[in-house]
Each structure stands twice: as C-alpha cells, then as structure tokens.
Design an enzyme around this catalytic site. Structure first.
Site, PDB file in Angstrom:
ATOM      1  N   ARG A   1       0.885  -1.181   0.000  1.00  0.00           N
ATOM      2  CA  ARG A   1       0.000   0.000   0.000  1.00  0.00           C
ATOM      3  C   ARG A   1       0.912   1.217   0.000  1.00  0.00           C
ATOM      4  O   ARG A   1       1.687   1.415   0.941  1.00  0.00           O
ATOM      5  CB  ARG A   1      -0.926  -0.008   1.218  1.00  0.00           C
ATOM      6  CG  ARG A   1      -1.636   1.309   1.429  1.00  0.00           C
ATOM      7  CD  ARG A   1      -2.764   1.240   2.427  1.00  0.00           C
ATOM      8  NE  ARG A   1      -3.901   0.539   1.862  1.00  0.00           N
ATOM      9  CZ  ARG A   1      -5.132   0.573   2.389  1.00  0.00           C
ATOM     10  NH1 ARG A   1      -5.372   1.271   3.484  1.00  0.00           N
ATOM     11  NH2 ARG A   1      -6.111  -0.091   1.822  1.00  0.00           N
TER      12      ARG A   1
ATOM     13  N   GLN B   1     -10.074  -4.078  -3.588  1.00  0.00           N
ATOM     14  CA  GLN B   1     -11.380  -3.598  -3.135  1.00  0.00           C
ATOM     15  C   GLN B   1     -12.469  -3.924  -4.161  1.00  0.00           C
ATOM     16  O   GLN B   1     -13.555  -4.386  -3.807  1.00  0.00           O
ATOM     17  CB  GLN B   1     -11.310  -2.069  -2.918  1.00  0.00           C
ATOM     18  CG  GLN B   1     -12.603  -1.482  -2.394  1.00  0.00           C
ATOM     19  CD  GLN B   1     -12.912  -1.964  -0.993  1.00  0.00           C
ATOM     20  OE1 GLN B   1     -12.072  -1.869  -0.117  1.00  0.00           O
ATOM     21  NE2 GLN B   1     -14.097  -2.502  -0.784  1.00  0.00           N
TER      22      GLN B   1
ATOM     23  N   HIS C   1      -7.252   0.673  -6.495  1.00  0.00           N
ATOM     24  CA  HIS C   1      -7.473  -0.207  -5.327  1.00  0.00           C
ATOM     25  C   HIS C   1      -8.123  -1.505  -5.834  1.00  0.00           C
ATOM     26  O   HIS C   1      -9.281  -1.785  -5.563  1.00  0.00           O
ATOM     27  CB  HIS C   1      -8.378   0.514  -4.321  1.00  0.00           C
ATOM     28  CG  HIS C   1      -8.363  -0.067  -2.945  1.00  0.00           C
ATOM     29  ND1 HIS C   1      -7.586  -1.154  -2.588  1.00  0.00           N
ATOM     30  CD2 HIS C   1      -9.047   0.288  -1.826  1.00  0.00           C
ATOM     31  CE1 HIS C   1      -7.787  -1.432  -1.311  1.00  0.00           C
ATOM     32  NE2 HIS C   1      -8.667  -0.592  -0.830  1.00  0.00           N
TER      33      HIS C   1
ATOM     34  N   ASP D   1     -17.263   7.093  -1.772  1.00  0.00           N
ATOM     35  CA  ASP D   1     -16.067   6.922  -0.943  1.00  0.00           C
ATOM     36  C   ASP D   1     -15.795   8.277  -0.283  1.00  0.00           C
ATOM     37  O   ASP D   1     -16.435   9.287  -0.625  1.00  0.00           O
ATOM     38  CB  ASP D   1     -14.895   6.486  -1.848  1.00  0.00           C
ATOM     39  CG  ASP D   1     -13.643   6.109  -1.080  1.00  0.00           C
ATOM     40  OD1 ASP D   1     -13.707   5.953   0.160  1.00  0.00           O
ATOM     41  OD2 ASP D   1     -12.578   5.973  -1.725  1.00  0.00           O
TER      42      ASP D   1
ATOM     43  N   CYS E   1     -16.378   1.407   0.374  1.00  0.00           N
ATOM     44  CA  CYS E   1     -15.211   0.571   0.695  1.00  0.00           C
ATOM     45  C   CYS E   1     -14.824   0.668   2.166  1.00  0.00           C
ATOM     46  O   CYS E   1     -14.147  -0.212   2.675  1.00  0.00           O
ATOM     47  CB  CYS E   1     -14.044   0.942  -0.203  1.00  0.00           C
ATOM     48  SG  CYS E   1     -13.426   2.614   0.051  1.00  0.00           S
TER      49      CYS E   1
ATOM     50  N   ARG F   1     -13.468  -8.957   1.412  1.00  0.00           N
ATOM     51  CA  ARG F   1     -12.041  -8.726   1.152  1.00  0.00           C
ATOM     52  C   ARG F   1     -11.246  -9.983   1.501  1.00  0.00           C
ATOM     53  O   ARG F   1     -10.331 -10.376   0.796  1.00  0.00           O
ATOM     54  CB  ARG F   1     -11.531  -7.539   1.997  1.00  0.00           C
ATOM     55  CG  ARG F   1     -12.105  -6.179   1.630  1.00  0.00           C
ATOM     56  CD  ARG F   1     -11.579  -5.658   0.310  1.00  0.00           C
ATOM     57  NE  ARG F   1     -10.147  -5.566   0.271  1.00  0.00           N
ATOM     58  CZ  ARG F   1      -9.410  -4.538   0.749  1.00  0.00           C
ATOM     59  NH1 ARG F   1     -10.019  -3.498   1.253  1.00  0.00           N
ATOM     60  NH2 ARG F   1      -8.088  -4.550   0.658  1.00  0.00           N
TER      61      ARG F   1
HETATM   62  N1  NVA Z   1     -10.004   6.447  -1.398  1.00  0.00           N
HETATM   63  C1  NVA Z   1      -9.620   6.064  -0.071  1.00  0.00           C
HETATM   64  C2  NVA Z   1      -9.831   4.590   0.111  1.00  0.00           C
HETATM   65  C3  NVA Z   1      -9.473   4.070   1.484  1.00  0.00           C
HETATM   66  C4  NVA Z   1      -9.642   2.585   1.594  1.00  0.00           C
HETATM   67  C5  NVA Z   1      -8.173   6.447   0.178  1.00  0.00           C
HETATM   68  O1  NVA Z   1      -7.358   6.268  -0.723  1.00  0.00           O
HETATM   69  O2  NVA Z   1      -7.873   6.932   1.264  1.00  0.00           O
HETATM   70  N1   CP Z   2     -11.262  -0.388   2.293  1.00  0.00           N
HETATM   71  C1   CP Z   2      -9.998  -0.453   2.740  1.00  0.00           C
HETATM   72  O1   CP Z   2      -9.060  -0.694   1.997  1.00  0.00           O
HETATM   73  O2   CP Z   2      -9.892  -0.273   4.083  1.00  0.00           O
HETATM   74  P1   CP Z   2      -8.543  -0.066   4.926  1.00  0.00           P
HETATM   75  O3   CP Z   2      -8.011   1.297   4.560  1.00  0.00           O
HETATM   76  O4   CP Z   2      -8.987  -0.149   6.351  1.00  0.00           O
HETATM   77  O5   CP Z   2      -7.561  -1.130   4.564  1.00  0.00           O
END
Ligand code: NVA
Ligand code: CP
Length: 307
Positions: free
Chosen positions: A105, A135, A132, A221, A261, A289
C-alpha cells in the site's frame, strides 16, 4: 526464471481469470464458514508493506494468509529502511528473496510498478493513489452474491474520482458493465490516469441525481483520500452536494444496493440512514475482502486450482 504474475491494477487480469477468482472465493468462503481446514499455502510467506494506514487490508491479508496455512509479515515505512530512503528497487530485490508474495500500500502507482519490476515474486496492489484493485474484487464478488452477474448492470459512482472510482471504471471495461460517474467540477475522471481503454463503459453526469437514476448499485467513498489531507477543508465545501442520501437512493432501482469501501464519514459522503439502512451491504463487502484475497493468493502462488 519466469517473470512472476502481478496484480497491480484491475485490468492486469482477464475476465475469464476474474471469473475463476470469484468461483474460488465462493468455494473458499463456504469451506471457511464450515470451519473446514484449507492450508494450501503452508510454508508460504506474504510480506505486507504499508506506507499508509489500514484496518481492512491489513487484517484481511494477514488473517487470510494464516487461515490458508501460511504466514504474513507486516512492515511499514516508519520503522523500515524504506522510510530512510533505501531505493525501492533494492528493497524489492531483498524482500522478494525472503518471501513468496508481497502486498504493498503506497502513494504513486509508479512506486509499486518499480517494486514489481525488481521482484522475484508476485506483487499485489493493496491501494495506491491511482487504484485499489483488491477492493473492487470484493465489491464485485459482493454484487454477484446479492444480485448475480454484474454484466450489463449500471453502477453509480458519486463523489471523488479517486483510486476506488478508477478501479470501478477499469472493471467495467473488463467485465462489461456501465459506470455512471458524478463528481464536482474540477474533480472529473481523467481517463488516462484511470488507465482506461476507452471502450465507452462510463458516462459522466453533472448532477449526481442523474448518475444515480435507474442504477443497480450506488457507491461512494471519502471526499478526501489518504495523501490528500491538505485539501480537506476545500473538499468539504466542494463536495457538499455530492452526498448519497435517501432521496438519491430513491431514484436508483428499487432493488439497488449501496456500497462503500470504508472507512466512511457519516454526514459527509453518505448519510447514516443510507449506510446503516436495508440497501447497504457494506459489512458483507468488507468481509469479502478476506475471501477474494484468499482466492487471489491461491491463484498467484499455486495457479489455477479447481475445487
Ligand atoms: N479512497 C480512499 C480509500 C481508502 C480505503 C483512500 O485512498 O484513502
Ligand atoms: N477499504 C480499505 O481498503 O480499508 P482499509 O483502509 O482499512 O484497509
């Protein structure tokens, strides 16, 4: 040594491979619910590298690997040499000699691509600024469980054209469904950044109600994704009219699902009555997930297992 297969963006897999993953996820989930042991990844090690916070992604990969008989190691940039400037190419060489699969990540997609280019083992995108993919695997699997095949259906995306939105758009091209997007002015989808082929599977709407009208699924989101915190105040103002509420759900199909998500901000991108209401499947979506990523790990490490 053959180049390993990676899952860096949704379109890295063909429709037929994704369908295999969804079948395997269902099989793995069913056995898991019956407490039947399935340890095909004994002696395999997943390394998880986090440059951003996570609850679901960390938990689902770590639990999933252990439930399949393997082990998972958590690393973050704060207390590894990655945070002190070790080149990502060097880290990839070393980490991939000590593990069987890596999940990352991070910020720019380019970082994970550089890692993958120097890795001896498969690399999975656990979220970048652009995408992502894990997801959307879970989201589509959840749609299939509740409503059958997603082919030909319409997904309404309300809000920011972020990593999750981009991945829905790629998925629509690969799996042949439609995405209706509504973002505030200045936050529109950038097809090149989204990595689209331009197959005409998405349409942009100025008014979020028009995007939601007749949709099979309404999804949104956070207005401010990780890494964009400096823009939070401005985004709160710009996105105020892009909240998913009961009126918006009413113009969608009566059997429409709501997805997010997570984590969610009730009172910002979604009202409490929608996310906690009868059309919402957010907890199934989060749980899935685990199941889809177990299918993904199985596929990347063992190839096509048929059950
Ligand atoms: N769009 C959000 C998703 C978190 C799972 C982010 O990137 O923070
Ligand atoms: N939806 C998702 O990826 O959640 P986290 O940021 O908690 O991993």
């Amino acid at each position: 040594m053959n180049a390993p297969r990676h899952f860096l963006q949704f379109k890295d897999f063909a429709a037929e491979e994704l369908e295999h993953l969804f079948r395997r996820a269902a099989w793995i989930k069913e056995r898991f619910k019956r407490y039947e042991r399935y340890w095909p990844l004994a002696d395999r090690t997943l390394v998880m590298i986090f440059e951003k916070a996570s609850t679901r992604t960390r938990l689902s990969f770590e639990a999933g690997m252990q439930q399949m008989g393997g082990s998972a190691i958590y690393m973050n940039t704060r207390d590894s040499q990655l945070g002190r400037g070790e080149p990502v190419e060097d880290a990839a060489q070393v980490i991939s000699r000590m593990s069987d699969v890596v999940m990352i990540r991070t910020f720019e997609q380019e970082i994970i691509e550089r890692f993958a280019a120097n890795s001896r083992v498969p690399v999975i995108n656990g979220l970048t600024n652009e995408y992502h993919p894990c997801q959307i695997l879970a989201d589509i699997f959840t749609c299939i469980e509740h409503r059958g095949s997603i082919r030909g259906k319409t997904v309404a995306w309300i809000g920011d054209s972020n990593n999750v939105c981009n991945t829905w758009l790629q998925a629509a091209e690969v799996l042949d469904f439609n995405v209706h997007v509504s973002t505030p002015p200045g936050y529109e989808v950038e097809p090149e950044r989204a990595g689209l082929y331009g197959t005409g599977h998405f349409e942009q709407f100025a008014d979020p109600m028009d995007a939601a009208r007749g949709a099979d699924l309404v999804t949104t989101d956070v207005w401010t994704s990780m890494g964009f915190e400096a823009e939070n105040e401005e985004r709160l103002r710009d996105f105020a009219d892009w909240q998913v509420d009961a009126d918006m759900m009413r113009v969608a199909r009566p059997e429409a699902l709501f997805m997010h998500c997570l984590p969610a901000h009730r009172g910002e991108e979604v009202t409490g009555d929608v996310i906690d209401g009868s059309q919402s499947v957010v907890w199934d979506e989060a749980e899935n997930r685990l199941h889809v990523q177990k299918a993904l790990l199985e596929y990347l490490l063992l190839g096509r297992v048929e059950g």
